[in-house]
Design a protein around this motif. Structure first.
Motif, PDB file in Angstrom:
ATOM      1  N   ALA A 192       2.981 103.711  16.323  1.00 38.87           N
ATOM      2  CA  ALA A 192       4.426 103.483  16.324  1.00 38.87           C
ATOM      3  C   ALA A 192       5.074 104.063  17.570  1.00 38.87           C
ATOM      4  O   ALA A 192       5.985 103.470  18.158  1.00 38.87           O
ATOM      5  CB  ALA A 192       5.057 104.085  15.066  1.00 38.87           C
ATOM      6  N   TRP A 193       4.597 105.231  18.000  1.00 40.62           N
ATOM      7  CA  TRP A 193       5.140 105.868  19.200  1.00 40.62           C
ATOM      8  C   TRP A 193       4.848 105.034  20.440  1.00 40.62           C
ATOM      9  O   TRP A 193       5.709 104.809  21.278  1.00 40.62           O
ATOM     10  CB  TRP A 193       4.564 107.268  19.328  1.00 40.62           C
ATOM     11  CG  TRP A 193       5.106 108.100  20.439  1.00 40.62           C
ATOM     12  CD1 TRP A 193       4.458 108.497  21.561  1.00 40.62           C
ATOM     13  CD2 TRP A 193       6.419 108.678  20.546  1.00 40.62           C
ATOM     14  NE1 TRP A 193       5.264 109.276  22.360  1.00 40.62           N
ATOM     15  CE2 TRP A 193       6.479 109.397  21.760  1.00 40.62           C
ATOM     16  CE3 TRP A 193       7.551 108.646  19.721  1.00 40.62           C
ATOM     17  CZ2 TRP A 193       7.615 110.087  22.164  1.00 40.62           C
ATOM     18  CZ3 TRP A 193       8.685 109.330  20.139  1.00 40.62           C
ATOM     19  CH2 TRP A 193       8.711 110.039  21.334  1.00 40.62           C
ATOM     20  N   ARG A 194       3.600 104.546  20.551  1.00 41.44           N
ATOM     21  CA  ARG A 194       3.223 103.734  21.707  1.00 41.44           C
ATOM     22  C   ARG A 194       4.009 102.428  21.729  1.00 41.44           C
ATOM     23  O   ARG A 194       4.418 101.953  22.789  1.00 41.44           O
ATOM     24  CB  ARG A 194       1.722 103.448  21.706  1.00 41.44           C
ATOM     25  CG  ARG A 194       0.867 104.675  21.976  1.00 41.44           C
ATOM     26  CD  ARG A 194      -0.566 104.298  22.308  1.00 41.44           C
ATOM     27  NE  ARG A 194      -0.623 103.543  23.549  1.00 41.44           N
ATOM     28  CZ  ARG A 194      -0.639 104.089  24.764  1.00 41.44           C
ATOM     29  NH1 ARG A 194      -0.580 105.399  24.908  1.00 41.44           N
ATOM     30  NH2 ARG A 194      -0.708 103.337  25.845  1.00 41.44           N
ATOM     31  N   MET A 195       4.228 101.835  20.562  1.00 42.87           N
ATOM     32  CA  MET A 195       5.022 100.611  20.500  1.00 42.87           C
ATOM     33  C   MET A 195       6.453 100.881  20.941  1.00 42.87           C
ATOM     34  O   MET A 195       7.072 100.057  21.629  1.00 42.87           O
ATOM     35  CB  MET A 195       4.998 100.049  19.079  1.00 42.87           C
ATOM     36  CG  MET A 195       5.797  98.758  18.909  1.00 42.87           C
ATOM     37  SD  MET A 195       5.216  97.418  19.997  1.00 42.87           S
ATOM     38  CE  MET A 195       3.612  97.101  19.261  1.00 42.87           C
ATOM     39  N   THR A 196       6.984 102.033  20.569  1.00 43.52           N
ATOM     40  CA  THR A 196       8.333 102.399  20.980  1.00 43.52           C
ATOM     41  C   THR A 196       8.417 102.553  22.492  1.00 43.52           C
ATOM     42  O   THR A 196       9.384 102.112  23.125  1.00 43.52           O
ATOM     43  CB  THR A 196       8.771 103.702  20.293  1.00 43.52           C
ATOM     44  OG1 THR A 196       8.668 103.550  18.875  1.00 43.52           O
ATOM     45  CG2 THR A 196      10.211 104.037  20.649  1.00 43.52           C
ATOM     46  N   LEU A 197       7.405 103.173  23.091  1.00 41.26           N
ATOM     47  CA  LEU A 197       7.378 103.308  24.551  1.00 41.26           C
ATOM     48  C   LEU A 197       7.302 101.940  25.221  1.00 41.26           C
ATOM     49  O   LEU A 197       7.946 101.709  26.248  1.00 41.26           O
ATOM     50  CB  LEU A 197       6.191 104.168  24.977  1.00 41.26           C
ATOM     51  CG  LEU A 197       6.213 105.641  24.562  1.00 41.26           C
ATOM     52  CD1 LEU A 197       4.953 106.346  25.056  1.00 41.26           C
ATOM     53  CD2 LEU A 197       7.452 106.340  25.098  1.00 41.26           C
TER      54      LEU A 197
END
Length: 210
Positions: free
Chosen positions: A129-134
Protein backbone atom coordinates in the motif's frame (compact mmCIF):
# COMPACT_ATOMS: atom_id res chain seq x y z
CA UNK A 1 23.54 10.47 -8.93
CA UNK A 2 20.86 12.74 -10.34
CA UNK A 3 20.15 16.20 -9.00
CA UNK A 4 16.82 15.18 -7.47
CA UNK A 5 18.49 12.67 -5.16
CA UNK A 6 21.20 15.17 -4.20
CA UNK A 7 18.46 17.58 -3.21
CA UNK A 8 16.72 14.89 -1.14
CA UNK A 9 19.84 14.03 0.83
CA UNK A 10 20.65 17.70 1.37
CA UNK A 11 17.12 18.40 2.54
CA UNK A 12 17.16 15.50 4.97
CA UNK A 13 20.52 16.50 6.44
CA UNK A 14 19.37 20.11 6.78
CA UNK A 15 16.25 19.07 8.66
CA UNK A 16 18.31 16.85 10.92
CA UNK A 17 20.80 19.54 11.89
CA UNK A 18 19.37 23.04 11.54
CA UNK A 19 16.03 22.91 9.74
CA UNK A 20 14.20 26.23 9.64
CA UNK A 21 10.42 26.69 9.59
CA UNK A 22 10.66 27.05 5.81
CA UNK A 23 12.56 23.77 5.51
CA UNK A 24 9.93 21.93 7.50
CA UNK A 25 7.12 23.54 5.52
CA UNK A 26 8.73 22.27 2.32
CA UNK A 27 9.06 18.81 3.80
CA UNK A 28 5.43 18.91 4.92
CA UNK A 29 4.24 19.83 1.43
CA UNK A 30 6.34 17.05 -0.03
CA UNK A 31 4.91 14.27 2.12
CA UNK A 32 1.44 15.45 3.16
CA UNK A 33 -0.28 13.99 0.12
CA UNK A 34 1.57 10.68 0.44
CA UNK A 35 0.65 10.26 4.11
CA UNK A 36 -2.99 11.26 3.66
CA UNK A 37 -3.45 8.90 0.73
CA UNK A 38 -1.80 6.03 2.59
CA UNK A 39 -4.00 6.60 5.65
CA UNK A 40 -7.15 6.43 3.54
CA UNK A 41 -5.93 3.19 1.98
CA UNK A 42 -5.84 1.83 5.53
CA UNK A 43 -9.53 2.66 6.00
CA UNK A 44 -9.29 5.98 7.86
CA UNK A 45 -11.70 8.81 7.16
CA UNK A 46 -10.42 12.25 6.16
CA UNK A 47 -10.54 13.62 9.71
CA UNK A 48 -8.55 10.69 11.15
CA UNK A 49 -6.10 10.77 8.24
CA UNK A 50 -5.34 14.43 8.91
CA UNK A 51 -4.84 13.64 12.59
CA UNK A 52 -2.28 10.99 11.62
CA UNK A 53 -0.55 13.45 9.29
CA UNK A 54 -0.17 16.04 12.04
CA UNK A 55 0.90 13.50 14.66
CA UNK A 56 3.44 11.93 12.30
CA UNK A 57 4.99 15.27 11.43
CA UNK A 58 5.25 16.31 15.07
CA UNK A 59 6.88 13.00 15.97
CA UNK A 60 9.26 13.23 13.03
CA UNK A 61 10.32 16.76 14.01
CA UNK A 62 11.04 15.48 17.50
CA UNK A 63 12.92 12.31 16.54
CA UNK A 64 14.78 13.13 13.34
CA UNK A 65 17.50 15.35 14.91
CA UNK A 66 18.55 12.50 17.18
CA UNK A 67 19.18 10.00 14.42
CA UNK A 68 22.57 9.16 12.95
CA UNK A 69 22.90 8.08 9.32
CA UNK A 70 23.80 4.44 8.76
CA UNK A 71 24.31 2.77 5.40
CA UNK A 72 23.63 -0.63 6.95
CA UNK A 73 20.09 0.29 7.99
CA UNK A 74 16.88 0.95 6.10
CA UNK A 75 16.13 3.96 3.93
CA UNK A 76 14.19 6.98 5.05
CA UNK A 77 11.09 5.57 3.33
CA UNK A 78 11.12 2.53 5.62
CA UNK A 79 11.55 4.67 8.72
CA UNK A 80 8.75 7.02 7.69
CA UNK A 81 6.45 4.08 6.90
CA UNK A 82 7.08 2.60 10.34
CA UNK A 83 6.35 5.92 12.00
CA UNK A 84 3.17 6.64 10.01
CA UNK A 85 1.76 3.14 10.32
CA UNK A 86 2.23 3.29 14.07
CA UNK A 87 0.06 6.42 14.11
CA UNK A 88 -2.48 4.74 11.80
CA UNK A 89 -2.83 1.90 14.31
CA UNK A 90 -3.36 4.43 17.11
CA UNK A 91 -6.07 6.12 15.04
CA UNK A 92 -7.79 2.79 14.42
CA UNK A 93 -7.88 2.07 18.13
CA UNK A 94 -9.44 5.49 18.78
CA UNK A 95 -12.13 4.85 16.17
CA UNK A 96 -12.98 1.50 17.69
CA UNK A 97 -13.21 2.95 21.20
CA UNK A 98 -15.56 5.66 19.97
CA UNK A 99 -17.69 3.13 18.13
CA UNK A 100 -18.02 1.03 21.27
CA UNK A 101 -19.35 4.03 23.23
CA UNK A 102 -22.73 5.01 21.73
CA UNK A 103 -22.95 8.32 23.60
CA UNK A 104 -19.90 9.58 21.69
CA UNK A 105 -20.40 10.75 18.15
CA UNK A 106 -18.52 8.45 15.77
CA UNK A 107 -18.40 8.17 11.96
CA UNK A 108 -18.53 4.36 12.26
CA UNK A 109 -20.77 1.90 14.05
CA UNK A 110 -19.06 -0.72 16.18
CA UNK A 111 -19.50 -3.40 13.54
CA UNK A 112 -18.32 -1.12 10.74
CA UNK A 113 -15.33 -0.02 12.75
CA UNK A 114 -14.24 -3.57 13.36
CA UNK A 115 -14.59 -4.40 9.69
CA UNK A 116 -12.91 -1.24 8.42
CA UNK A 117 -10.10 -0.56 10.85
CA UNK A 118 -10.09 -3.29 13.46
CA UNK A 119 -7.54 -5.62 11.90
CA UNK A 120 -3.91 -4.74 11.26
CA UNK A 121 -2.66 -5.59 7.80
CA UNK A 122 0.19 -8.00 7.21
CA UNK A 123 3.58 -6.36 6.77
CA UNK A 124 3.69 -7.09 3.04
CA UNK A 125 0.24 -5.58 2.58
CA UNK A 126 1.30 -2.40 4.36
CA UNK A 127 4.46 -2.22 2.26
CA UNK A 128 2.45 -2.76 -0.92
CA UNK A 129 0.00 0.00 0.00
CA UNK A 130 2.87 2.37 0.80
CA UNK A 131 4.62 1.68 -2.51
CA UNK A 132 1.37 2.19 -4.40
CA UNK A 133 0.92 5.51 -2.62
CA UNK A 134 4.42 6.60 -3.66
CA UNK A 135 3.62 5.60 -7.25
CA UNK A 136 0.42 7.64 -7.22
CA UNK A 137 2.22 10.66 -5.78
CA UNK A 138 4.95 10.30 -8.39
CA UNK A 139 2.32 10.40 -11.14
CA UNK A 140 0.77 13.51 -9.59
CA UNK A 141 4.17 15.19 -9.65
CA UNK A 142 4.59 14.38 -13.33
CA UNK A 143 1.19 15.92 -14.04
CA UNK A 144 2.20 19.08 -12.19
CA UNK A 145 5.50 19.34 -14.05
CA UNK A 146 5.18 22.38 -16.36
CA UNK A 147 7.75 20.86 -18.72
CA UNK A 148 5.52 17.90 -19.51
CA UNK A 149 2.69 18.68 -21.91
CA UNK A 150 -0.76 17.38 -21.07
CA UNK A 151 -0.93 15.35 -24.29
CA UNK A 152 2.44 13.77 -23.49
CA UNK A 153 1.08 12.76 -20.10
CA UNK A 154 -2.05 11.33 -21.71
CA UNK A 155 0.11 9.21 -24.01
CA UNK A 156 2.10 7.95 -21.03
CA UNK A 157 -1.02 7.09 -19.02
CA UNK A 158 -2.52 5.28 -22.00
CA UNK A 159 0.57 3.06 -22.18
CA UNK A 160 1.36 2.55 -18.51
CA UNK A 161 -1.89 3.03 -16.59
CA UNK A 162 -4.42 1.75 -19.12
CA UNK A 163 -2.09 -0.87 -20.62
CA UNK A 164 -2.92 0.02 -24.21
CA UNK A 165 -0.63 -1.42 -26.87
CA UNK A 166 1.87 0.86 -28.59
CA UNK A 167 0.07 0.59 -31.98
CA UNK A 168 -3.26 1.42 -30.32
CA UNK A 169 -1.80 4.46 -28.57
CA UNK A 170 -0.11 5.60 -31.78
CA UNK A 171 -3.40 5.36 -33.64
CA UNK A 172 -5.33 7.16 -30.91
CA UNK A 173 -2.96 10.13 -30.74
CA UNK A 174 -1.92 10.02 -34.41
CA UNK A 175 1.76 9.69 -33.57
CA UNK A 176 4.54 7.45 -34.86
CA UNK A 177 5.10 4.33 -32.78
CA UNK A 178 8.72 5.35 -32.22
CA UNK A 179 7.48 8.59 -30.63
CA UNK A 180 5.28 6.58 -28.29
CA UNK A 181 8.24 4.45 -27.20
CA UNK A 182 10.31 7.58 -26.57
CA UNK A 183 7.58 9.21 -24.49
CA UNK A 184 6.99 6.05 -22.48
CA UNK A 185 10.66 5.46 -21.73
CA UNK A 186 11.39 9.11 -20.92
CA UNK A 187 8.50 9.46 -18.48
CA UNK A 188 9.17 6.11 -16.84
CA UNK A 189 12.65 7.42 -16.03
CA UNK A 190 11.19 10.62 -14.64
CA UNK A 191 8.61 8.69 -12.62
CA UNK A 192 11.35 6.56 -11.09
CA UNK A 193 13.27 9.71 -10.18
CA UNK A 194 10.20 11.15 -8.45
CA UNK A 195 9.64 7.95 -6.48
CA UNK A 196 13.33 7.80 -5.51
CA UNK A 197 13.08 11.40 -4.36
CA UNK A 198 10.18 10.44 -2.08
CA UNK A 199 11.96 7.36 -0.82
CA UNK A 200 15.12 9.35 -0.07
CA UNK A 201 18.42 7.78 -1.07
CA UNK A 202 19.96 8.45 2.33
CA UNK A 203 19.85 5.55 4.75
CA UNK A 204 18.62 5.99 8.32
CA UNK A 205 18.50 3.61 11.26
CA UNK A 206 15.33 1.67 11.86
CA UNK A 207 13.51 3.35 14.74
CA UNK A 208 12.73 1.60 17.97
CA UNK A 209 9.51 2.49 19.69
CA UNK A 210 7.71 5.38 17.99
Amino acid sequence: MNEGLKTSETQLRTLKTRGSDGDWEGFYRKYAGVILSFCKKQGLDDFSARDVLQESMILLMRKLPGFTYSESKGRFRNWLLTLVYGKVRDARRRLIRRAEQPWQESPLSGEAASASVGEDLAEDEVESAWRMTLLEEGLKRLKRNPRIKSETMEVFEACVIHNMTIPAVAAKFQLEENNIYQIKNRLIRKLREEIEDLEQNQALPTPGSV
